[in-house]
Write an enzyme that holds these catalytic residues in place. Structure first.
Site, PDB file in Angstrom:
ATOM      1  N   CYS A  79     -12.128  43.908  28.553  1.00 12.32           N
ATOM      2  CA  CYS A  79     -13.440  44.536  28.668  1.00 12.32           C
ATOM      3  C   CYS A  79     -13.623  45.593  27.560  1.00 12.32           C
ATOM      4  O   CYS A  79     -13.593  45.249  26.390  1.00 12.32           O
ATOM      5  CB  CYS A  79     -13.659  45.105  30.060  1.00 12.32           C
ATOM      6  N   HIS A 185     -13.396  39.938  32.696  1.00 12.37           N
ATOM      7  CA  HIS A 185     -12.292  40.478  33.497  1.00 12.37           C
ATOM      8  C   HIS A 185     -11.461  39.335  34.064  1.00 12.37           C
ATOM      9  O   HIS A 185     -11.816  38.765  35.100  1.00 12.37           O
ATOM     10  CB  HIS A 185     -12.847  41.319  34.647  1.00 12.37           C
ATOM     11  N   GLU A 187      -8.741  39.491  35.652  1.00 10.69           N
ATOM     12  CA  GLU A 187      -8.196  39.889  36.959  1.00 10.69           C
ATOM     13  C   GLU A 187      -9.225  39.719  38.085  1.00 10.69           C
ATOM     14  O   GLU A 187      -8.876  39.790  39.260  1.00 10.69           O
ATOM     15  CB  GLU A 187      -7.684  41.332  36.911  1.00 10.69           C
TER      16      GLU A 187
END
Length: 203
Positions: A79, A185, A187
């Site tokens: 990011c 992202h 994750e």
């Protein structure tokens, strides 16, 4: 060991949790020694470009990170961790980025679409991305989770490994040598994002 660099911003523990789930040895750290001992580095980031750079500068870690990168240590930016690899951003005029990748970060002009660009969107791998081990085993146009109002514009488009479409074509991932970064992202991107992180672990 993978060091997730803690400079007071970013989804540090979401990233840590994902890496631990994948079996990695992980340390969320602001320790110079830990960063030097680590096999790989992760540079997360959320919020404004200027705030991220201010926080990172205040840690005193910038010279250490640059040294480790120059010595060939792999780094994955996430990011705003992608954006601060560049020279500067329209979001924070006058604030210098790390300057690892030549280019700047610009405001998204989405032609009537809402900004920030938030939610799931597919990415398209470039020729460079198709050769990158980071995307090994992923679909040609996998879906990833984005939250951003700015995007990177490298001086050399050859650094771009993936793009996404949101009003126009936006940089979604970059690579320069041992430095890689993604605007989305991983994750928060389900099994696809976990596969990408596993590729980084195994690379």
């Amino acid at each position: 060991m993978i060091a997730v660099i803690d400079y007071g911003v970013g989804n540090l523990f979401s990233v840590e949790k994902a890496l631990l789930y994948l079996g990695a040895d992980v340390s969320v750290t602001s320790s110079i020694n830990d960063i030097k001992k680590a096999d790989k580095l992760v540079l997360p980031g959320v919020g404004a470009f200027g705030d991220c750079m201010k926080n990172l500068d205040n840690t005193g870690l910038v010279p250490v990170i640059l040294d480790e990168i120059s010595n060939g240590k792999p780094l994955l930016g996430i990011c705003v961790g992608l954006q601060i690899l560049f020279e500067g951003s329209e979001e924070s005029p006058g604030v210098k980025g790390l300057g690892i990748i030549p280019g700047v970060v610009r405001k998204i002009k989405a032609n009537g679409l809402k900004v920030p660009h938030m939610g799931w969107n597919n990415i398209s791998l470039t020729e460079a991305g198709s050769k990158s081990a980071l995307f090994k085993g992923l679909d040609q146009k996998p879906y990833m989770y984005f939250v951003h109002s700015y995007y990177a514009v490298p001086q050399d488009s050859g650094f771009i490994t993936a793009e996404t479409e949101y009003g126009s074509r936006l940089t979604a991932a970059v690579k320069k040598g041992n430095v890689q970064a993604v605007q989305f992202h991983p994750e928060k991107s389900g099994d696809t994002g976990l596969r990408l992180l596993k590729n980084f672990i195994d690379e």
